[in-house]
Write a protein that holds these residues in place. Sequence first.
Motif, PDB file in Angstrom:
ATOM      1  N   ASP A 101       0.801  -1.224   0.000  1.00 29.31           N
ATOM      2  CA  ASP A 101       0.000   0.000   0.000  1.00 29.31           C
ATOM      3  C   ASP A 101       0.831   1.270   0.000  1.00 29.31           C
ATOM      4  O   ASP A 101       0.461   2.255  -0.627  1.00 29.31           O
ATOM      5  CB  ASP A 101      -0.942   0.024   1.204  1.00 29.31           C
ATOM      6  N   CYS A 102       1.939   1.269   0.742  1.00 29.88           N
ATOM      7  CA  CYS A 102       2.724   2.493   0.906  1.00 29.88           C
ATOM      8  C   CYS A 102       4.198   2.156   1.159  1.00 29.88           C
ATOM      9  O   CYS A 102       4.673   2.253   2.288  1.00 29.88           O
ATOM     10  CB  CYS A 102       2.157   3.309   2.059  1.00 29.88           C
ATOM     11  N   PRO A 103       4.928   1.795   0.120  1.00 26.82           N
ATOM     12  CA  PRO A 103       6.334   1.419   0.295  1.00 26.82           C
ATOM     13  C   PRO A 103       7.186   2.530   0.911  1.00 26.82           C
ATOM     14  O   PRO A 103       8.118   2.250   1.656  1.00 26.82           O
ATOM     15  CB  PRO A 103       6.812   1.095  -1.121  1.00 26.82           C
ATOM     16  N   ALA A 104       6.851   3.793   0.620  1.00 28.55           N
ATOM     17  CA  ALA A 104       7.647   4.915   1.131  1.00 28.55           C
ATOM     18  C   ALA A 104       7.620   4.985   2.656  1.00 28.55           C
ATOM     19  O   ALA A 104       8.511   5.569   3.267  1.00 28.55           O
ATOM     20  CB  ALA A 104       7.133   6.223   0.539  1.00 28.55           C
TER      21      ALA A 104
ATOM     22  N   LEU B  63      12.491   0.539  -2.852  1.00 27.31           N
ATOM     23  CA  LEU B  63      11.222   1.032  -2.308  1.00 27.31           C
ATOM     24  C   LEU B  63      10.640   2.108  -3.220  1.00 27.31           C
ATOM     25  O   LEU B  63       9.431   2.149  -3.450  1.00 27.31           O
ATOM     26  CB  LEU B  63      11.406   1.586  -0.901  1.00 27.31           C
ATOM     27  N   LEU B  64      11.496   2.983  -3.752  1.00 29.77           N
ATOM     28  CA  LEU B  64      11.028   4.016  -4.684  1.00 29.77           C
ATOM     29  C   LEU B  64      10.489   3.386  -5.962  1.00 29.77           C
ATOM     30  O   LEU B  64       9.454   3.809  -6.491  1.00 29.77           O
ATOM     31  CB  LEU B  64      12.152   4.994  -5.004  1.00 29.77           C
ATOM     32  N   GLN B  65      11.181   2.376  -6.455  1.00 28.29           N
ATOM     33  CA  GLN B  65      10.710   1.679  -7.651  1.00 28.29           C
ATOM     34  C   GLN B  65       9.378   0.985  -7.377  1.00 28.29           C
ATOM     35  O   GLN B  65       8.470   1.020  -8.196  1.00 28.29           O
ATOM     36  CB  GLN B  65      11.752   0.659  -8.103  1.00 28.29           C
ATOM     37  N   LEU B  66       9.262   0.381  -6.223  1.00 26.64           N
ATOM     38  CA  LEU B  66       8.018  -0.281  -5.834  1.00 26.64           C
ATOM     39  C   LEU B  66       6.896   0.745  -5.715  1.00 26.64           C
ATOM     40  O   LEU B  66       5.767   0.499  -6.141  1.00 26.64           O
ATOM     41  CB  LEU B  66       8.226  -1.031  -4.518  1.00 26.64           C
ATOM     42  N   GLU B  67       7.184   1.898  -5.166  1.00 21.47           N
ATOM     43  CA  GLU B  67       6.213   2.989  -5.035  1.00 21.47           C
ATOM     44  C   GLU B  67       5.706   3.400  -6.426  1.00 21.47           C
ATOM     45  O   GLU B  67       4.508   3.586  -6.614  1.00 21.47           O
ATOM     46  CB  GLU B  67       6.836   4.183  -4.326  1.00 21.47           C
ATOM     47  N   GLN B  68       6.605   3.504  -7.381  1.00 24.75           N
ATOM     48  CA  GLN B  68       6.190   3.881  -8.741  1.00 24.75           C
ATOM     49  C   GLN B  68       5.357   2.779  -9.377  1.00 24.75           C
ATOM     50  O   GLN B  68       4.387   3.062 -10.085  1.00 24.75           O
ATOM     51  CB  GLN B  68       7.428   4.163  -9.591  1.00 24.75           C
ATOM     52  N   ASP B  69       5.696   1.541  -9.123  1.00 21.93           N
ATOM     53  CA  ASP B  69       4.921   0.423  -9.675  1.00 21.93           C
ATOM     54  C   ASP B  69       3.517   0.395  -9.091  1.00 21.93           C
ATOM     55  O   ASP B  69       2.570   0.039  -9.770  1.00 21.93           O
ATOM     56  CB  ASP B  69       5.606  -0.916  -9.408  1.00 21.93           C
ATOM     57  N   VAL B  70       3.385   0.767  -7.810  1.00 24.78           N
ATOM     58  CA  VAL B  70       2.088   0.748  -7.144  1.00 24.78           C
ATOM     59  C   VAL B  70       1.190   1.838  -7.712  1.00 24.78           C
ATOM     60  O   VAL B  70       0.003   1.633  -7.908  1.00 24.78           O
ATOM     61  CB  VAL B  70       2.253   0.920  -5.616  1.00 24.78           C
ATOM     62  N   GLU B  71       1.768   3.004  -8.009  1.00 24.33           N
ATOM     63  CA  GLU B  71       0.973   4.133  -8.473  1.00 24.33           C
ATOM     64  C   GLU B  71       0.510   3.974  -9.914  1.00 24.33           C
ATOM     65  O   GLU B  71      -0.460   4.576 -10.321  1.00 24.33           O
ATOM     66  CB  GLU B  71       1.785   5.429  -8.342  1.00 24.33           C
ATOM     67  N   VAL B  72       1.210   3.189 -10.709  1.00 23.15           N
ATOM     68  CA  VAL B  72       0.877   3.056 -12.129  1.00 23.15           C
ATOM     69  C   VAL B  72      -0.373   2.233 -12.304  1.00 23.15           C
ATOM     70  O   VAL B  72      -0.718   1.383 -11.587  1.00 23.15           O
ATOM     71  CB  VAL B  72       2.062   2.417 -12.903  1.00 23.15           C
TER      72      VAL B  72
END
Length: 121
Positions: A96-99, A112-121
């Motif tokens: 839900d919120c990797p950051a 974690l930043l890459q995961l955050e971008q994958d979650v938002e897409v």
Amino acid sequence: MTDPSPHPLPKHLFHATQREADALVAEAVDDERFCPLSDLPPANNAVRMIVGMWYASGTLALPRGWVRAVMVACRAANAPHPNQKCLRWYRSKVQDCPAYFGGMRGVPRDLLLQLEQDVEV
């Protein structure tokens, strides 16, 4: 060797997917960025390994039995780990919120930043 954690292993075994979960955790543990460390708190080890499993599989839809596999891997490394319920919560929170875990010691921030971008897409 003494058990580093007072938490019992899950009672349910998912025979159909346990080998898949074990292989995924083993792949994450083989990478030094994700292996559990005895000097890290349980939460840090949990998040490291969850990120490692995501890195290895490309998804956070982990196979049934992953919780047991993570606990066994941590015990093999003599590293502390959270209980079953907390491990599942960490996986959910990472999804839900990797950051949220960006300040955690020992967790790869770039992933974690890459995961955050994958979650938002």
